[in-house]
Scaffold this motif. Sequence first.
Motif, PDB file in Angstrom:
ATOM      1  N   GLY A  82      26.130  24.044  -2.574  1.00 56.91           N
ATOM      2  CA  GLY A  82      25.895  22.789  -2.502  1.00 56.91           C
ATOM      3  C   GLY A  82      27.089  21.931  -1.984  1.00 56.91           C
ATOM      4  N   GLN A  83      28.234  22.423  -1.953  1.00 56.90           N
ATOM      5  CA  GLN A  83      29.465  21.734  -1.889  1.00 56.90           C
ATOM      6  C   GLN A  83      29.588  21.488  -0.468  1.00 56.90           C
ATOM      7  OE1 GLN A  83      29.540  24.850  -2.773  1.00 56.90           O
ATOM      8  NE2 GLN A  83      31.023  25.764  -1.333  1.00 56.90           N
ATOM      9  N   VAL A  84      30.044  20.260   0.064  1.00 62.23           N
ATOM     10  CA  VAL A  84      30.436  19.917   1.459  1.00 62.23           C
ATOM     11  C   VAL A  84      31.564  20.842   1.791  1.00 62.23           C
ATOM     12  CG1 VAL A  84      31.085  18.212   3.114  1.00 62.23           C
ATOM     13  CG2 VAL A  84      29.578  17.644   1.428  1.00 62.23           C
ATOM     14  N   GLN A  85      31.396  21.454   3.323  1.00 61.83           N
ATOM     15  CA  GLN A  85      32.509  22.369   3.742  1.00 61.83           C
ATOM     16  C   GLN A  85      32.844  21.706   5.101  1.00 61.83           C
ATOM     17  OE1 GLN A  85      30.650  26.271   4.093  1.00 61.83           O
ATOM     18  NE2 GLN A  85      31.507  26.691   1.873  1.00 61.83           N
ATOM     19  N   ALA A  86      32.303  21.032   5.778  1.00 57.14           N
ATOM     20  CA  ALA A  86      32.353  20.428   7.067  1.00 57.14           C
ATOM     21  C   ALA A  86      31.564  19.754   7.575  1.00 57.14           C
ATOM     22  CB  ALA A  86      32.876  21.711   7.978  1.00 57.14           C
ATOM     23  N   VAL A  87      31.839  18.991   8.609  1.00 58.67           N
ATOM     24  CA  VAL A  87      30.866  18.247   9.379  1.00 58.67           C
ATOM     25  C   VAL A  87      31.049  18.571  10.823  1.00 58.67           C
ATOM     26  CG1 VAL A  87      30.400  15.972  10.279  1.00 58.67           C
ATOM     27  CG2 VAL A  87      31.313  16.129   7.912  1.00 58.67           C
ATOM     28  N   ARG A  88      29.851  18.896  11.634  1.00 62.17           N
ATOM     29  CA  ARG A  88      30.095  19.344  12.912  1.00 62.17           C
ATOM     30  C   ARG A  88      29.407  18.133  13.632  1.00 62.17           C
ATOM     31  NH1 ARG A  88      26.682  23.775  12.583  1.00 62.17           N
ATOM     32  NH2 ARG A  88      28.346  24.959  11.794  1.00 62.17           N
ATOM     33  N   ILE A  89      30.381  17.650  14.763  1.00 62.84           N
ATOM     34  CA  ILE A  89      30.204  16.311  15.436  1.00 62.84           C
ATOM     35  C   ILE A  89      30.123  16.984  16.934  1.00 62.84           C
ATOM     36  CG2 ILE A  89      31.103  15.138  13.867  1.00 62.84           C
ATOM     37  CD1 ILE A  89      33.590  14.941  16.131  1.00 62.84           C
ATOM     38  N   LYS A  90      29.466  16.009  17.635  1.00 60.08           N
ATOM     39  CA  LYS A  90      29.621  16.242  19.042  1.00 60.08           C
ATOM     40  C   LYS A  90      30.498  14.984  19.684  1.00 60.08           C
ATOM     41  CE  LYS A  90      26.485  17.910  21.510  1.00 60.08           C
ATOM     42  NZ  LYS A  90      26.052  18.779  22.624  1.00 60.08           N
ATOM     43  N   TYR A  91      31.467  15.377  20.590  1.00 64.70           N
ATOM     44  CA  TYR A  91      32.211  14.298  21.118  1.00 64.70           C
ATOM     45  C   TYR A  91      32.169  14.432  22.705  1.00 64.70           C
ATOM     46  CZ  TYR A  91      35.973  17.781  21.445  1.00 64.70           C
ATOM     47  OH  TYR A  91      36.621  18.819  21.846  1.00 64.70           O
ATOM     48  N   LEU A  92      32.447  13.303  23.170  1.00 61.42           N
ATOM     49  CA  LEU A  92      32.482  13.136  24.640  1.00 61.42           C
ATOM     50  C   LEU A  92      31.209  13.415  25.149  1.00 61.42           C
ATOM     51  CD1 LEU A  92      36.069  14.250  25.656  1.00 61.42           C
ATOM     52  CD2 LEU A  92      35.472  12.017  25.453  1.00 61.42           C
ATOM     53  N   GLY A  93      30.207  13.324  24.355  1.00 61.84           N
ATOM     54  CA  GLY A  93      28.664  13.816  24.830  1.00 61.84           C
ATOM     55  C   GLY A  93      28.466  15.056  25.155  1.00 61.84           C
ATOM     56  N   ARG A  94      29.599  16.000  24.801  1.00 55.31           N
ATOM     57  CA  ARG A  94      28.961  17.593  25.228  1.00 55.31           C
ATOM     58  C   ARG A  94      29.928  18.559  24.612  1.00 55.31           C
ATOM     59  NH1 ARG A  94      31.762  15.185  29.361  1.00 55.31           N
ATOM     60  NH2 ARG A  94      33.713  15.896  29.931  1.00 55.31           N
ATOM     61  N   HIS A  95      30.915  18.156  23.550  1.00 56.50           N
ATOM     62  CA  HIS A  95      31.672  19.147  23.183  1.00 56.50           C
ATOM     63  C   HIS A  95      31.250  19.155  21.548  1.00 56.50           C
ATOM     64  CE1 HIS A  95      34.309  19.661  26.580  1.00 56.50           C
ATOM     65  NE2 HIS A  95      34.412  18.343  26.685  1.00 56.50           N
ATOM     66  N   SER A  96      31.087  20.261  21.139  1.00 56.61           N
ATOM     67  CA  SER A  96      30.976  20.308  19.658  1.00 56.61           C
ATOM     68  C   SER A  96      32.320  20.533  19.153  1.00 56.61           C
ATOM     69  CB  SER A  96      29.904  21.561  19.136  1.00 56.61           C
ATOM     70  OG  SER A  96      28.849  21.033  19.410  1.00 56.61           O
ATOM     71  N   LEU A  97      32.453  20.303  17.745  1.00 53.70           N
ATOM     72  CA  LEU A  97      33.526  20.273  16.941  1.00 53.70           C
ATOM     73  C   LEU A  97      33.186  20.263  15.577  1.00 53.70           C
ATOM     74  CD1 LEU A  97      37.092  20.370  16.744  1.00 53.70           C
ATOM     75  CD2 LEU A  97      36.744  17.866  16.627  1.00 53.70           C
ATOM     76  N   GLU A  98      33.953  21.287  14.897  1.00 54.46           N
ATOM     77  CA  GLU A  98      33.700  21.325  13.274  1.00 54.46           C
ATOM     78  C   GLU A  98      34.784  20.766  12.533  1.00 54.46           C
ATOM     79  OE1 GLU A  98      30.919  24.583  11.749  1.00 54.46           O
ATOM     80  OE2 GLU A  98      32.979  25.020  10.407  1.00 54.46           O
ATOM     81  N   ILE A  99      34.722  19.883  11.943  1.00 48.71           N
ATOM     82  CA  ILE A  99      35.947  19.255  10.824  1.00 48.71           C
ATOM     83  C   ILE A  99      35.668  19.808   9.365  1.00 48.71           C
ATOM     84  CG2 ILE A  99      36.996  17.178  10.217  1.00 48.71           C
ATOM     85  CD1 ILE A  99      35.863  15.617  12.992  1.00 48.71           C
ATOM     86  N   ARG A 100      36.677  20.494   9.078  1.00 50.48           N
ATOM     87  CA  ARG A 100      36.533  20.882   7.603  1.00 50.48           C
ATOM     88  C   ARG A 100      36.914  19.612   6.729  1.00 50.48           C
ATOM     89  NH1 ARG A 100      34.507  25.343   6.917  1.00 50.48           N
ATOM     90  NH2 ARG A 100      35.486  25.733   5.064  1.00 50.48           N
ATOM     91  N   THR A 101      36.174  19.497   5.710  1.00 47.21           N
ATOM     92  CA  THR A 101      36.554  18.394   4.602  1.00 47.21           C
ATOM     93  C   THR A 101      35.756  18.966   3.316  1.00 47.21           C
ATOM     94  OG1 THR A 101      35.974  15.946   4.281  1.00 47.21           O
ATOM     95  CG2 THR A 101      34.464  17.307   5.480  1.00 47.21           C
ATOM     96  N   ARG A 102      36.199  18.190   2.329  1.00 48.80           N
ATOM     97  CA  ARG A 102      35.567  18.297   1.170  1.00 48.80           C
ATOM     98  C   ARG A 102      34.593  17.342   0.516  1.00 48.80           C
ATOM     99  NH1 ARG A 102      40.995  19.127  -2.256  1.00 48.80           N
ATOM    100  NH2 ARG A 102      41.157  17.339  -1.205  1.00 48.80           N
ATOM    101  N   ALA A 103      34.646  16.226   1.391  1.00 48.58           N
ATOM    102  CA  ALA A 103      33.708  14.964   1.210  1.00 48.58           C
ATOM    103  C   ALA A 103      33.390  14.293   2.388  1.00 48.58           C
ATOM    104  CB  ALA A 103      34.584  14.154   0.309  1.00 48.58           C
ATOM    105  N   VAL A 104      32.047  13.817   2.240  1.00 50.15           N
ATOM    106  CA  VAL A 104      31.618  13.062   3.506  1.00 50.15           C
ATOM    107  C   VAL A 104      31.049  11.569   2.930  1.00 50.15           C
ATOM    108  CG1 VAL A 104      29.605  12.936   5.123  1.00 50.15           C
ATOM    109  CG2 VAL A 104      30.709  15.109   4.634  1.00 50.15           C
ATOM    110  N   VAL A 105      31.316  10.488   3.532  1.00 47.77           N
ATOM    111  CA  VAL A 105      30.778   9.213   3.266  1.00 47.77           C
ATOM    112  C   VAL A 105      29.794   9.121   4.347  1.00 47.77           C
ATOM    113  CG1 VAL A 105      31.414   6.986   3.192  1.00 47.77           C
ATOM    114  CG2 VAL A 105      32.871   8.687   2.362  1.00 47.77           C
ATOM    115  N   ALA A 106      28.710   8.682   4.055  1.00 45.52           N
ATOM    116  CA  ALA A 106      27.711   8.541   5.322  1.00 45.52           C
ATOM    117  C   ALA A 106      27.044   7.282   4.962  1.00 45.52           C
ATOM    118  CB  ALA A 106      26.431   9.578   5.010  1.00 45.52           C
ATOM    119  N   ASN A 107      26.642   6.441   6.097  1.00 44.74           N
ATOM    120  CA  ASN A 107      26.011   5.222   6.039  1.00 44.74           C
ATOM    121  C   ASN A 107      24.728   5.316   6.619  1.00 44.74           C
ATOM    122  OD1 ASN A 107      26.689   5.344   8.734  1.00 44.74           O
ATOM    123  ND2 ASN A 107      27.500   3.182   8.850  1.00 44.74           N
ATOM    124  N   CYS A 108      23.981   6.435   6.580  1.00 41.04           N
ATOM    125  CA  CYS A 108      22.670   6.616   7.068  1.00 41.04           C
ATOM    126  C   CYS A 108      21.655   6.712   6.081  1.00 41.04           C
ATOM    127  CB  CYS A 108      22.732   7.742   8.002  1.00 41.04           C
ATOM    128  SG  CYS A 108      23.321   9.361   6.866  1.00 41.04           S
TER     129      CYS A 108
END
Length: 193
Positions: free
Chosen positions: A167-193
Amino acid sequence: GRLLADHALERRLVLIRCDPTDIVITKHREVSFFRDQKQTVDELQRAFPREAGAISRFVDYMMRTDTLRLYTELQQVTFAELLNTYFEDWELKSVFAMLLGNIGLPSSRAAAITAVFLYRDYIFDGGYYPRGGMQRLPDVLLERFQEYGGCALLLSPAEEVVVGSAGQVQAVRIKYLGRHSLEIRTRAVVANC
């Protein structure tokens, strides 16, 4: 103000005070609301001389009554009901009610307590506007964030928060420039959703 002071941004973001804060235009007149409460009362009294005493009492009630008393007296009252206790003139009531556009409700549905604090904190205190336009505020905050070592990818929605089996956060997968996927490794996420 504290955010700007804490991060030494006062010189980068010049705030201009608006005065008058608002101008209400009706079919019969134009009425300005100023940062100076007395100037506003004088303006309203010139426009509505028959209601001069009630205008003074109403503005005094809104601005000088302590918060607990306001809450106790107004918790079950709409702004329209409050206006009706002070004024007879429908156009004057409309002038006060028009500024409720800031909260998105007509006076008949807006809580009087909410409307009174709108007047206290936004109408009579006046507006502040960043020199260079409203976009200047997020631009200055972003500049400082980057100076602190942050990296911002704008217009890059998060597609997935990757979570491990425990249950621990490992990464966030994002889409940038509307078409590219990128996985950013991290131990924490702050979400405003």
